[in-house]
Motif scaffolding. Structure first.
Motif, PDB file in Angstrom:
ATOM      1  N   ASP A   1      22.130  26.215  18.651  1.00 30.03           N
ATOM      2  CA  ASP A   1      23.159  27.348  18.580  1.00 30.03           C
ATOM      3  C   ASP A   1      22.895  28.490  17.383  1.00 30.03           C
ATOM      4  OD1 ASP A   1      25.413  28.997  19.132  1.00 30.03           O
ATOM      5  OD2 ASP A   1      26.751  27.449  18.249  1.00 30.03           O
ATOM      6  N   LYS A   2      22.361  29.322  17.811  1.00 28.82           N
ATOM      7  CA  LYS A   2      22.311  30.594  17.031  1.00 28.82           C
ATOM      8  C   LYS A   2      21.590  30.163  15.432  1.00 28.82           C
ATOM      9  CE  LYS A   2      25.801  33.702  18.687  1.00 28.82           C
ATOM     10  NZ  LYS A   2      26.890  32.725  18.942  1.00 28.82           N
ATOM     11  N   VAL A   3      20.267  29.638  15.826  1.00 25.27           N
ATOM     12  CA  VAL A   3      19.562  29.147  14.773  1.00 25.27           C
ATOM     13  C   VAL A   3      18.484  30.497  13.991  1.00 25.27           C
ATOM     14  CG1 VAL A   3      17.597  27.583  14.066  1.00 25.27           C
ATOM     15  CG2 VAL A   3      19.709  26.820  15.315  1.00 25.27           C
ATOM     16  N   SER A   4      18.658  30.634  12.892  1.00 21.63           N
ATOM     17  CA  SER A   4      17.856  31.677  12.202  1.00 21.63           C
ATOM     18  C   SER A   4      17.181  30.933  11.170  1.00 21.63           C
ATOM     19  CB  SER A   4      18.546  32.806  11.690  1.00 21.63           C
ATOM     20  OG  SER A   4      19.067  33.425  12.906  1.00 21.63           O
ATOM     21  N   LEU A   5      15.880  30.974  11.016  1.00 16.79           N
ATOM     22  CA  LEU A   5      15.393  30.631   9.620  1.00 16.79           C
ATOM     23  C   LEU A   5      13.785  31.307   9.333  1.00 16.79           C
ATOM     24  CD1 LEU A   5      12.606  28.450  10.439  1.00 16.79           C
ATOM     25  CD2 LEU A   5      14.681  27.159  11.041  1.00 16.79           C
ATOM     26  N   ASP A   6      13.632  31.399   7.962  1.00 12.71           N
ATOM     27  CA  ASP A   6      12.135  32.010   7.818  1.00 12.71           C
ATOM     28  C   ASP A   6      11.074  31.096   7.218  1.00 12.71           C
ATOM     29  OD1 ASP A   6      12.934  34.410   8.604  1.00 12.71           O
ATOM     30  OD2 ASP A   6      13.679  34.831   6.704  1.00 12.71           O
ATOM     31  N   VAL A   7      10.042  31.086   7.514  1.00 13.34           N
ATOM     32  CA  VAL A   7       9.098  30.480   6.916  1.00 13.34           C
ATOM     33  C   VAL A   7       8.085  31.116   6.446  1.00 13.34           C
ATOM     34  CG1 VAL A   7       7.159  28.475   7.278  1.00 13.34           C
ATOM     35  CG2 VAL A   7       9.277  28.394   8.686  1.00 13.34           C
ATOM     36  N   PRO A   8       8.056  31.276   5.003  1.00 14.46           N
ATOM     37  CA  PRO A   8       7.277  32.380   4.294  1.00 14.46           C
ATOM     38  C   PRO A   8       5.821  31.667   4.274  1.00 14.46           C
ATOM     39  CG  PRO A   8       9.103  31.962   2.937  1.00 14.46           C
ATOM     40  CD  PRO A   8       9.184  30.915   4.210  1.00 14.46           C
ATOM     41  N   GLU A   9       4.687  32.539   4.060  1.00 12.24           N
ATOM     42  CA  GLU A   9       3.530  32.234   3.860  1.00 12.24           C
ATOM     43  C   GLU A   9       3.288  31.412   2.639  1.00 12.24           C
ATOM     44  OE1 GLU A   9       0.620  34.880   5.075  1.00 12.24           O
ATOM     45  OE2 GLU A   9      -0.631  32.967   5.209  1.00 12.24           O
ATOM     46  N   GLY A  10       2.797  30.245   2.860  1.00 12.93           N
ATOM     47  CA  GLY A  10       2.286  29.163   1.588  1.00 12.93           C
ATOM     48  C   GLY A  10       3.473  28.469   1.186  1.00 12.93           C
TER      49      GLY A  10
ATOM     50  N   PHE B   1       6.593  25.326   1.717  1.00 14.00           N
ATOM     51  CA  PHE B   1       6.861  24.086   2.604  1.00 14.00           C
ATOM     52  C   PHE B   1       8.302  24.064   3.049  1.00 14.00           C
ATOM     53  CE2 PHE B   1       4.751  19.912   3.518  1.00 14.00           C
ATOM     54  CZ  PHE B   1       5.821  19.279   3.850  1.00 14.00           C
ATOM     55  N   VAL B   2       8.600  24.118   4.257  1.00 14.15           N
ATOM     56  CA  VAL B   2      10.020  24.060   4.656  1.00 14.15           C
ATOM     57  C   VAL B   2      10.232  22.730   5.726  1.00 14.15           C
ATOM     58  CG1 VAL B   2      11.611  25.457   5.929  1.00 14.15           C
ATOM     59  CG2 VAL B   2       9.976  26.817   4.793  1.00 14.15           C
ATOM     60  N   SER B   3      11.290  22.143   5.197  1.00 13.95           N
ATOM     61  CA  SER B   3      11.748  20.897   5.847  1.00 13.95           C
ATOM     62  C   SER B   3      12.791  21.083   6.697  1.00 13.95           C
ATOM     63  CB  SER B   3      11.968  19.681   4.986  1.00 13.95           C
ATOM     64  OG  SER B   3      10.607  19.494   4.697  1.00 13.95           O
ATOM     65  N   ILE B   4      13.156  20.655   7.695  1.00 12.48           N
ATOM     66  CA  ILE B   4      14.246  20.598   8.476  1.00 12.48           C
ATOM     67  C   ILE B   4      14.761  19.256   8.777  1.00 12.48           C
ATOM     68  CG2 ILE B   4      15.356  21.338  10.837  1.00 12.48           C
ATOM     69  CD1 ILE B   4      13.240  23.204  11.088  1.00 12.48           C
TER      70      ILE B   4
ATOM     71  N   PRO C   1      24.986  18.037  13.848  1.00 13.56           N
ATOM     72  CA  PRO C   1      24.745  17.524  14.911  1.00 13.56           C
ATOM     73  C   PRO C   1      24.841  18.303  16.162  1.00 13.56           C
ATOM     74  CG  PRO C   1      26.267  16.418  13.610  1.00 13.56           C
ATOM     75  CD  PRO C   1      25.746  17.512  13.136  1.00 13.56           C
ATOM     76  N   ARG C   2      24.534  17.890  17.478  1.00 14.37           N
ATOM     77  CA  ARG C   2      24.415  18.716  18.421  1.00 14.37           C
ATOM     78  C   ARG C   2      25.754  19.574  18.876  1.00 14.37           C
ATOM     79  NH1 ARG C   2      23.428  15.403  22.881  1.00 14.37           N
ATOM     80  NH2 ARG C   2      25.450  15.920  23.702  1.00 14.37           N
ATOM     81  N   PRO C   3      25.927  20.816  19.133  1.00 14.00           N
ATOM     82  CA  PRO C   3      24.630  21.625  19.458  1.00 14.00           C
ATOM     83  C   PRO C   3      24.186  22.022  17.775  1.00 14.00           C
ATOM     84  CG  PRO C   3      26.640  22.992  19.659  1.00 14.00           C
ATOM     85  CD  PRO C   3      27.048  21.653  19.448  1.00 14.00           C
ATOM     86  N   GLY C   4      22.592  22.077  17.914  1.00 14.85           N
ATOM     87  CA  GLY C   4      22.222  22.204  16.500  1.00 14.85           C
ATOM     88  C   GLY C   4      22.429  23.753  15.956  1.00 14.85           C
ATOM     89  N   ARG C   5      23.016  23.626  14.798  1.00 16.51           N
ATOM     90  CA  ARG C   5      23.450  24.797  13.977  1.00 16.51           C
ATOM     91  C   ARG C   5      22.905  24.496  12.614  1.00 16.51           C
ATOM     92  NH1 ARG C   5      28.433  24.819  13.121  1.00 16.51           N
ATOM     93  NH2 ARG C   5      28.824  23.180  14.392  1.00 16.51           N
ATOM     94  N   ILE C   6      22.523  25.858  11.940  1.00 19.57           N
ATOM     95  CA  ILE C   6      22.155  25.526  10.544  1.00 19.57           C
ATOM     96  C   ILE C   6      23.360  25.408   9.481  1.00 19.57           C
ATOM     97  CG2 ILE C   6      21.005  26.496   8.456  1.00 19.57           C
ATOM     98  CD1 ILE C   6      18.866  27.445  10.540  1.00 19.57           C
ATOM     99  N   LEU C   7      23.422  24.406   8.914  1.00 22.83           N
ATOM    100  CA  LEU C   7      24.592  24.333   7.923  1.00 22.83           C
ATOM    101  C   LEU C   7      24.299  24.836   6.820  1.00 22.83           C
ATOM    102  CD1 LEU C   7      25.579  20.325   8.449  1.00 22.83           C
ATOM    103  CD2 LEU C   7      26.644  22.499   9.334  1.00 22.83           C
ATOM    104  N   GLU C   8      23.019  24.921   6.051  1.00 22.63           N
ATOM    105  CA  GLU C   8      22.676  25.351   4.984  1.00 22.63           C
ATOM    106  C   GLU C   8      21.299  25.366   4.465  1.00 22.63           C
ATOM    107  OE1 GLU C   8      25.536  23.763   1.736  1.00 22.63           O
ATOM    108  OE2 GLU C   8      23.924  24.538   0.241  1.00 22.63           O
ATOM    109  N   ILE C   9      20.906  26.485   4.096  1.00 18.37           N
ATOM    110  CA  ILE C   9      19.536  26.591   3.737  1.00 18.37           C
ATOM    111  C   ILE C   9      19.219  26.560   1.933  1.00 18.37           C
ATOM    112  CG2 ILE C   9      17.398  28.016   3.747  1.00 18.37           C
ATOM    113  CD1 ILE C   9      18.239  29.096   6.399  1.00 18.37           C
TER     114      ILE C   9
END
Ligand code: ATP
Ligand code: MG
Lengths: 251, 263
Positions: free
Chosen positions: B30-39, B41-44, B216-224
């Motif tokens: 559900d409306k997931v937005s995230l960035d993985v910058p070059e170089g 290490f991002v975990s989900i 939990p489902r539907p997967g939304r981003i809680l915090e980055i």
């Protein structure tokens, strides 16, 4: 003691012993009860008859073996491409495949006289019956095998930009191989039966023909000899397919 | 870390995914937005079934989102690419090929020069402690060795970004810890852009520059969450108060969400 049962010796020798016991029991039964040879010949009678008739037996065996193997090979050669088409062409999957499944249920034994009617005598109608009994098990198992590719493997291949041919050759086909071999093993056992039925319906040669004529003339021992050879052919062909399976599937 | 003006290596904007299934649709994302910058290490992290694998497949262009878009280097992403290596949740080694043939698979499909690729494959296998197993079939390997081989395969074409879906998820705790530390060491040496899906909070914090926490489902981003723990990190990092605060915070996020879902 447990080690004995798992040993190579037990695996190979014990079946031979039980087979020998069966033959000896049969022999004693026939002699002890004084059963007439035209009803149930003793193993020794079958053996000596087989020796007397060895040239005829060899010729008829050759014919039946030829029909069986040819029919089986033609079935493999046609069933594999048909299966691939059914799996890859959606139109065929919804049109041709249901028809094939329906035809599979037609008792091939009952069709044999019709085939003789259409194709005539000689070797062709027998090969045709063998083909028919072999074709469907191979198609059904191959189609099931080709459809059972795990999605994860397809994803793996797509992620590496594999084309349809590479996906087929590197993943779908190897995944399907065990199923294909199951189909072939079912087919090869049916193949011998198919050849005999073809010969029963109308022929002048082959082990099926020999069984029919020798029982009609009360040469029961000869019929038994032919039967033994049929069994042997069936077993040997089955093990050849299994050997091929072992060579192809090494994982 | 210096801020760059160039767009992130990989970014997701408002991704939603609905699976139409019998008996009603399943909303996986559900409306997931995230960035993985070059170089980086991002975990989900997130509970089982919250859509992590779905998200990875969409980021890898193996599946299309129902809504939203994925960008690579700022351009909309359409098809899988050589620049993205994937380690799947189950190792997905092909059982009929040898370990070396499995690792060489990308070379074959991308038509890379044979001898060079073979040398690279041998080198990767050696680095992963798999020397001597080149000609074995995957069936002969332990779970940990299979995962190592799968990582070698993903690394063979030298991708710019590595996407990993719970690569150690099926392993026992000891092997898992060993492989995490190994990965940490190698990543801190090469700094290859990486996205790791895991349900192990300690692992996520230990390895990452950024941890994305999903509901939990539907997967939304809680915090980055930015992880500013000093590098190089190692087993001792887990003793730092900051480390324990971070893991405690993440655990709280997921647990609170679970309780809400239960009531
Ligand atoms: N191909 C599919 N068809 C239908 N539903 C699917 C499909 N793939 C995933 N789902 C559903 O989407 C939801 C998220 O699945 P997903 O595999 O992404 O979860 P996950 O977070 O990776 O879980 P886990 O940690 O257990 O691997 C689940 O409810 C699942 O049932
Ligand atoms: Mg998953």
């Amino acid at each position: 003691m447990a080690r004995f049962w798992r040993s190579e010796w037990a695996r190979l020798v014990l079946p031979c012993i039980s087979l020998a016991t069966l033959l000896v029991g049969w022999q004693l039964l026939v002699q002890g009860m004084d059963i007439e040879e035209w009803i149930l010949p003793a193993p020794t009678a079958v053996g000596s008859t087989a020796l007397d008739w060895r040239t005829e037996l060899f010729q008829h065996s050759w014919v039946t073996l030829y029909e069986t193997v040819l029919g089986f090979l033609v079935a493999v050669a046609i069933a594999l491409p048909v299966s691939v088409l059914v799996v890859y062409v959606p139109a065929l999957h919804y049109t041709l495949y249901p028809v094939l499944l329906a035809l599979q249920s037609v008792p091939k034994v009952a069709v044999a006289p019709l085939i003789t009617l259409w194709v005539g005598f000689g070797i062709a109608p027998k090969v045709m019956v063998v083909f028919l009994v072999c074709f469907f098990p191979i198609v059904v198992n191959t189609v099931a095998g080709l459809r059972s590719t795990p999605t994860s493997m397809l994803h793996l291949m797509t992620s590496m930009q594999a084309g349809p041919w590479q996906v087929f050759r590197r993943v779908r086909l190897p995944v399907a191989l065990p199923s294909i071999m199951v189909g072939c093993k079912v087919a090869i056992t049916l193949a011998v039966i198919g050849a005999v039925i073809g010969e029963f319906v109308g022929s002048e040669e082959g082990l099926g023909y020999l069984i029919l004529t020798s029982t009609a003339q009360s040469k029961t021992a000869l019929a038994f000899a032919a039967l033994a050879i049929l069994t042997l052919i069936s077993i040997v062909l089955y093990y050849l397919v299994e050997l091929l399976e072992k060579l192809l599937i090494r994982w | 870390m210096t801020e760059t003006i160039s767009p992130p290596m990989l970014s997701a904007r408002n991704l939603s995914k609905v699976y139409p299934v019998r008996g009603g649709d399943i909303q996986a994302l559900d409306k997931v937005s995230l960035d993985v910058p070059e170089g980086s290490f991002v975990s989900i992290v997130g509970a089982s079934g919250c859509g992590k694998s779905t998200l990875l497949r969409i980021l890898a262009a193996l599946e299309q989102p129902s809504a939203g878009q994925v960008f690579r280097d700022g351009r909309p992403l359409a098809t899988p690419s050589r620049e993205v290596g994937i380690v799947f949740q189950e190792h997905v080694l092909l059982p009929w090929l040898t370990v070396l043939e499995n690792v060489m698979m990308p070379a074959e499909l991308y038509k890379l020069p044979r001898e060079e690729s073979r040398a690279r494959a041998q080198e990767l296998l050696a680095m992963s402690g798999l020397s001597g197993f080149e000609d074995r079939r995957p069936g002969d390997l332990s779970g940990g060795m299979k995962q190592r081989a799968a990582i070698c395969r993903a690394l063979l074409p030298d991708p710019r970004v590595l996407l990993m879906d719970e690569p150690f998820g099926a392993l026992d705790a000891l092997t898992r810890e060993e492989l995490s530390l190994e990965m940490l060491r190698i990543w801190e040496r090469d700094r290859k852009t990486a996205l790791l899906i895991t349900h192990d909070i300690n692992e996520a914090v230990l390895l990452s520059d950024t941890v994305v926490v999903m509901s939990p489902r539907p997967g939304r981003i809680l915090e980055i969450i930015r992880i500013d723990l000093p590098r190089p990190r190692g087993p001792d990092t887990e003793l730092l108060p900051a480390f324990r605060e971070l893991t405690h915070h993440i655990r709280g996020l997921i647990f609170a969400q679970r309780q809400r879902a239960a009531s």
